[in-house]
Structures are given as C-alpha cells and as structure tokens.
Design a protein around this motif. Structure first.
Motif, short mmCIF file in Angstrom:
data_model
loop_
_atom_site.label_atom_id
_atom_site.label_comp_id
_atom_site.label_asym_id
_atom_site.label_seq_id
_atom_site.Cartn_x
_atom_site.Cartn_y
_atom_site.Cartn_z
N GLY A 221 0.83 -1.20 0.00
CA GLY A 221 0.00 0.00 0.00
C GLY A 221 0.87 1.25 0.00
O GLY A 221 2.09 1.18 -0.05
N VAL A 222 0.20 2.39 0.05
CA VAL A 222 0.91 3.67 0.06
C VAL A 222 0.25 4.58 1.10
O VAL A 222 -0.98 4.71 1.13
N GLY A 223 1.07 5.16 1.96
CA GLY A 223 0.54 6.10 2.95
C GLY A 223 1.43 7.33 2.99
O GLY A 223 2.53 7.34 2.44
N ALA A 224 0.94 8.37 3.65
CA ALA A 224 1.74 9.59 3.75
C ALA A 224 1.86 10.04 5.20
O ALA A 224 0.90 9.95 5.97
N CYS A 255 -9.34 -2.57 -4.51
CA CYS A 255 -8.23 -2.29 -3.59
C CYS A 255 -8.37 -3.20 -2.36
O CYS A 255 -9.45 -3.69 -2.05
N GLU A 256 -7.27 -3.40 -1.66
CA GLU A 256 -7.30 -4.25 -0.46
C GLU A 256 -8.18 -3.67 0.64
O GLU A 256 -8.56 -4.37 1.58
N GLY A 268 0.99 1.06 -6.19
CA GLY A 268 1.45 0.08 -5.21
C GLY A 268 1.98 -1.18 -5.90
O GLY A 268 2.00 -1.29 -7.13
N GLU A 269 2.39 -2.12 -5.06
CA GLU A 269 3.00 -3.35 -5.58
C GLU A 269 2.10 -4.10 -6.56
O GLU A 269 2.55 -4.50 -7.64
N HIS A 270 0.83 -4.27 -6.19
CA HIS A 270 -0.06 -5.09 -7.04
C HIS A 270 -0.22 -4.48 -8.43
O HIS A 270 -0.17 -5.19 -9.44
N GLY A 271 -0.43 -3.15 -8.47
CA GLY A 271 -0.66 -2.48 -9.75
C GLY A 271 0.54 -2.58 -10.68
O GLY A 271 0.40 -2.90 -11.87
N LEU A 272 1.69 -2.34 -10.11
CA LEU A 272 2.90 -2.36 -10.92
C LEU A 272 3.19 -3.76 -11.46
O LEU A 272 3.50 -3.95 -12.65
N ARG A 278 3.18 -9.59 -14.27
CA ARG A 278 3.80 -10.48 -13.27
C ARG A 278 2.92 -10.60 -12.03
O ARG A 278 3.42 -10.56 -10.89
N SER A 279 1.63 -10.73 -12.22
CA SER A 279 0.69 -10.76 -11.09
C SER A 279 0.94 -11.90 -10.12
O SER A 279 0.50 -11.86 -8.97
#
Ligand SMILES: [Zn+2]
Length: 393
Positions: A221-224, A255-256, A268-272, A278-279
């Motif tokens: 995930g991504v947070g700030a 999304c999770e 995030g990791e999943h999208g990239l 490379r899922s």
C-alpha cells in the motif's frame, strides 16, 4: 491575566530544550547552547549539571579548536546508556532496534515476515528480538520506552491497529501484545509507519528545517506522513494520511481496503506487477526485478514503470495542491519508483499542480533510508523524556 509559568515549569522546559538540542544536533559546546537556547551561561551550566547528574548527558573537553582562550566544555547525549527500543512492522519483514539518545542505532535485528502472520505469532518473535539485544547491553542501561511503526491505521489514543489491509490485521492491540510479551514497565507507543518516518526525516533527516512536508511511504500500500506548519497532521483519531486510498479511478481496480479505484491500485506493488504481467509475483524483490527489467529495455516492464510513474505524479500533484509542501519525500517502494520514473513524475506534476504550489517544492529521497521507521519509532519514546527529562531520568 492568567498566571505565567512557574519557575519549576520554566526549568522543566529549559531542561527539555537543552536535552532536545543535543539529542538532535549531537555534541554541542556550552557556548553554542547559550546562543541556540537564548539562555545565559550560568543557566546553561546549571541545567547541564542537572542533566549530567541524572545520567542523561555528559560533559567533556572539546576537540582542539586552535583558537586562543579557554575552550567551552562540550555537552553530549548519553547515547549508549539512555535508549529506546524501536520496532518496524512491515509487510514482508519485522525489524527491531535499540536506538540511543541522539538517534543512534546501537543494535538491530531483522526477521522475514510471512504474509498472513498473526499478531499472536508476531509478538513473541518481536519480543524475542528485543530480549536478545537486552542481554547484550553493556553497563547500566536505561530504557525510556518502546516505539512501534506499523504499516496500517493506528488509533492515536491507545495504539490499536484498526486496519492493516496488507497484513490482514483488524482491530489488533499490537502495543498491548508486545508490552505483555516483553513484561515491559515502560510505555509502548504505536503509530503508522509513514507518520513515524516523516517524524524522523523532519527531526534529523532530509526535511530538517522544513515545516511543510509530505513523506510518501510505499510497500504493498501507500501512505503519507504529513507535516504542516511544523506539526505532524494525523487527523481526529490518528487515521489521516491514507493517501493511497484517494479515489483516482471511478469503479477502477479493486483495492485491499475493499473499495475500488484507489491510488495505490496504480502505484502500489499489485498495480505495478499486474501491469508488468507479473501478477503471480510479490514482494520488494519482485518490484525491483521489474525496475531492473525496465532498465534493460524490457518493453512491458518499461511501460508499466512509466505508467506507475505517471500515476505517482498525478497523485503528488493533488497533494502538492492541497498541502503546498516545500518537500515531498519518496520512501519505501516509492523511492524505487521515483528513481525509476522521475521524468514521468516531473512531467505529470508540472502539468497538474498549480504553479504557485509548485514554486518551491523539492522532490527528495529519504536521508535516513529504511532506518527512518526505526529512528522515528524511537523518537516516539524519546518524546516523553524530552518533555520532562528529570521525571524519567
Ligand atoms: Zn483502497
């Protein structure tokens, strides 16, 4: 008129200010402290003596300056004696460190963390790491507290981890579980990892001296961590900064968090990994492999990285427009993405951010690197000491 602060309150504030100064800046001469704190020499002398008597600082001869006259004694934090334990609970690893006053990492442990590990399984592992370090501490150590950085939403009042989608933790009393395992007689403070890392970079890292900062931390995930006007902004309950769940695509990818179209589904990791075809892979190594492949000319990996970079710039433009930061820091996997796709990020930022908000913004990688989470978690524990040094000393 309300009564002014008492002599005792002034003394406590001055003790805290002096200790904070050497904690942040390291060894400092009495003469420099006089200037930095705006106090006279005899007051600095008395405060230093009190802190030294409590074992929080030591005084020593300065290095040769070559200048004439009697050199001013140097005040140092007692970094090996006064310490905190810090934890960073991440998606794929658990880290623990002993951090000395002054922000020095004195010892550390790292464990792999299988995804899906329960709190009840993680707590003994984390406690074991600290117990191992405790056995090796020399001398007469004083632990002032325990700080924990978690990749999840943390209730400020009691450190309850409300939701850590990437780890499957919901309403978990992580601090209490750790305290019980450790038999801790010191406070355990739990906070979100991005908030904690921003705290560290602001205190002693790349954002020192910056009062308006957005620190983006990425893993799955991504947070700030957001600092506005010199203060950490975490919202009413402590859940602010969840920028990864900004909705950027109506009815987009799931999304999770249970919603759809969140920003982290793109960056995030999943999208990239999904966009790179490379899922079936996961983890930071898999992400680094995509960046590496892009670097070597793999077309699909390159397109995925450029797309994620474009989306990263898109979201950062929104954050820049909202918070008008002087610095945006890219930490965790956002650092890797920033370094791999700086051109896309810059271009999108220039196209989407308001020129006035963009004027003075600097894009940076963390100075403290991955240690920001550990050093920041320790800062949580040191804060209590700095607020009232002799109460804890
Ligand atoms: Zn979401």
């Amino acid at each position: 008129m309300p009564p002014g602060p008492s002599q005792e309150e002034i003394r406590r504030q001055n003790l805290g200010a002096l200790l904070r100064h050497v904690h942040v800046h390291g060894a400092t001469s009495r003469a420099e402290l006089t200037t930095a704190l705006g106090l006279n020499r005899s007051t600095i002398g008395a405060l230093t003596a009190d802190l030294a008597a409590a074992g929080l600082v030591s005084e020593g001869a300065p290095k040769e300056t070559g200048r004439a006259g009697r050199p001013s004694p140097v005040v140092r934090p007692e970094s090996t004696r006064i310490h905190a334990y810090a934890y960073s609970i991440e998606v794929d690893r658990l880290r623990a460190a002993r951090v000395g006053l002054g922000g020095v990492v004195l010892d550390r442990r790292e464990l792999d963390r299988p995804r899906g590990l329960l709190v009840a399984e993680a707590a003994p592992l984390l406690a074991g790491a600290v117990k191992e370090m405790q056995q090796q501490v020399p001398g007469d150590p004083v632990c002032v507290g325990i700080g924990v950085a978690v990749c999840g939403m943390v209730r400020r009042d009691d450190g309850l981890v409300r939701l850590a989608p990437t780890t499957g933790w919901v309403d978990e009393p992580v601090g209490a579980a750790l305290g019980a395992e450790l038999g801790a007689d010191v406070p355990v403070t739990v906070r979100n990892v991005a908030d904690v890392a921003a705290f560290a970079e602001h205190a002693r890292g790349v954002a020192a001296g910056c009062d308006n900062v957005v620190y983006l931390y990425g893993d799955v995930g991504v947070g700030a961590g957001i600092i506005a006007g010199g203060r950490r902004v975490t919202g009413h309950g402590g859940y602010g900064g969840e920028v990864g769940h900004m909705k950027v695509v109506r009815d987009g990818e799931r999304c999770e968090c249970g919603s759809r179209g969140c920003w982290e589904t793109q960056i995030g990791e999943h999208g990239l990994l999904r966009n790179a075809g490379r899922s079936d892979a996961q983890g930071r190594e898999a992400l680094l492999a995509v960046f590496d492949a892009a670097d070597r000319g793999d077309a699909r990996a390159g397109a995925a990285v450029r797309q994620a970079g474009d989306w990263l710039g898109f979201g950062v433009a929104n954050l820049v427009n909202i918070f008008n930061p002087e610095m945006v820091i890219f930490g965790g996997t956002m650092r890797d993405l920033y370094l791999a796709a700086a051109a896309q990020i810059r271009s999108r930022l220039n196209a989407n951010a308001l020129p006035a908000c963009l004027e003075h913004v600097r894009l940076r990688t963390p100075k403290l690197g991955d240690d920001a989470a550990l050093i920041g978690a320790a800062e949580l524990a040191f804060e209590r000491l700095l607020a009232d040094p002799l109460d804890n000393g």
